[in-house]
Design a protein around this motif. Structure first.
Motif, mmCIF file in Angstrom:
data_model
loop_
_atom_site.group_PDB
_atom_site.id
_atom_site.type_symbol
_atom_site.label_atom_id
_atom_site.label_comp_id
_atom_site.label_asym_id
_atom_site.label_seq_id
_atom_site.Cartn_x
_atom_site.Cartn_y
_atom_site.Cartn_z
ATOM 1 N N TYR A 1 0.703 -4.011 -12.693
ATOM 2 C CA TYR A 1 1.410 -2.864 -12.127
ATOM 3 C C TYR A 1 1.647 -1.840 -13.220
ATOM 4 N N SER A 2 1.768 -0.608 -12.775
ATOM 5 C CA SER A 2 1.960 0.501 -13.703
ATOM 6 C C SER A 2 3.183 1.306 -13.304
ATOM 7 N N GLU A 3 3.951 1.718 -14.322
ATOM 8 C CA GLU A 3 5.108 2.585 -14.103
ATOM 9 C C GLU A 3 4.746 4.047 -14.298
ATOM 10 N N THR B 1 1.400 6.797 -16.283
ATOM 11 C CA THR B 1 0.013 6.995 -16.688
ATOM 12 C C THR B 1 -0.448 6.120 -17.832
ATOM 13 N N ASN C 1 0.804 -1.226 0.000
ATOM 14 C CA ASN C 1 0.000 0.000 0.000
ATOM 15 C C ASN C 1 0.835 1.273 0.000
ATOM 16 N N GLY C 2 2.103 1.150 -0.308
ATOM 17 C CA GLY C 2 2.941 2.346 -0.453
ATOM 18 C C GLY C 2 4.132 2.341 0.474
ATOM 19 N N GLN D 1 9.344 3.491 -8.975
ATOM 20 C CA GLN D 1 8.041 3.492 -8.326
ATOM 21 C C GLN D 1 7.003 2.874 -9.241
ATOM 22 N N PHE D 2 6.182 2.002 -8.652
ATOM 23 C CA PHE D 2 5.145 1.310 -9.401
ATOM 24 C C PHE D 2 3.873 1.328 -8.571
ATOM 25 N N LYS D 3 2.735 1.155 -9.226
ATOM 26 C CA LYS D 3 1.455 1.005 -8.540
ATOM 27 C C LYS D 3 0.861 -0.312 -8.935
ATOM 28 N N ILE D 4 0.350 -1.060 -7.939
ATOM 29 C CA ILE D 4 -0.346 -2.328 -8.181
ATOM 30 C C ILE D 4 -1.777 -1.999 -8.516
#
Length: 90
Positions: A54-56, A58, A26-27, A87-90
């Motif tokens: 996951y996203s690197e 936009t 969660n960060g 940094q990535f977002k799940i």
């Protein structure tokens, strides 16, 4: 003889719209390629299968797993290596 005054009807309970909330990671976590981390989530509404990516940034999305049963967790062996992104977002 009898009659009804007013309206007679049946009301159905409204089902919540399906949604997913990622609980972990969660960060702020740091992982190294080859680490195993549990991705966990909770759902509302009827969610049968899960797709995790996951996203690197936009306009990027890489799939980790697709079509998983909704068990609430997935053990991911981190395979995001050889990149300058940090940094990535799940």
């Amino acid at each position: 003889m009898f009659g009804f005054k007013g309206q007679l009807g049946v009301s159905a309970a409204k089902k919540p719209a399906p949604s997913i909330t990622v609980l972990a990671p969660n960060g702020g976590e740091t992982f190294t390629e080859g680490d195993v981390t549990n991705i966990t989530w909770k759902t509302t509404g009827t969610v049968s299968n899960i797709w995790i990516g996951y996203s690197e940034g936009t306009s990027s999305l890489s799939w980790i797993a697709t079509g998983l049963p909704n068990t609430g967790s997935y053990a991911w062996t981190v395979d995001v290596g050889q990149t300058s992104k940090t940094q990535f977002k799940i």
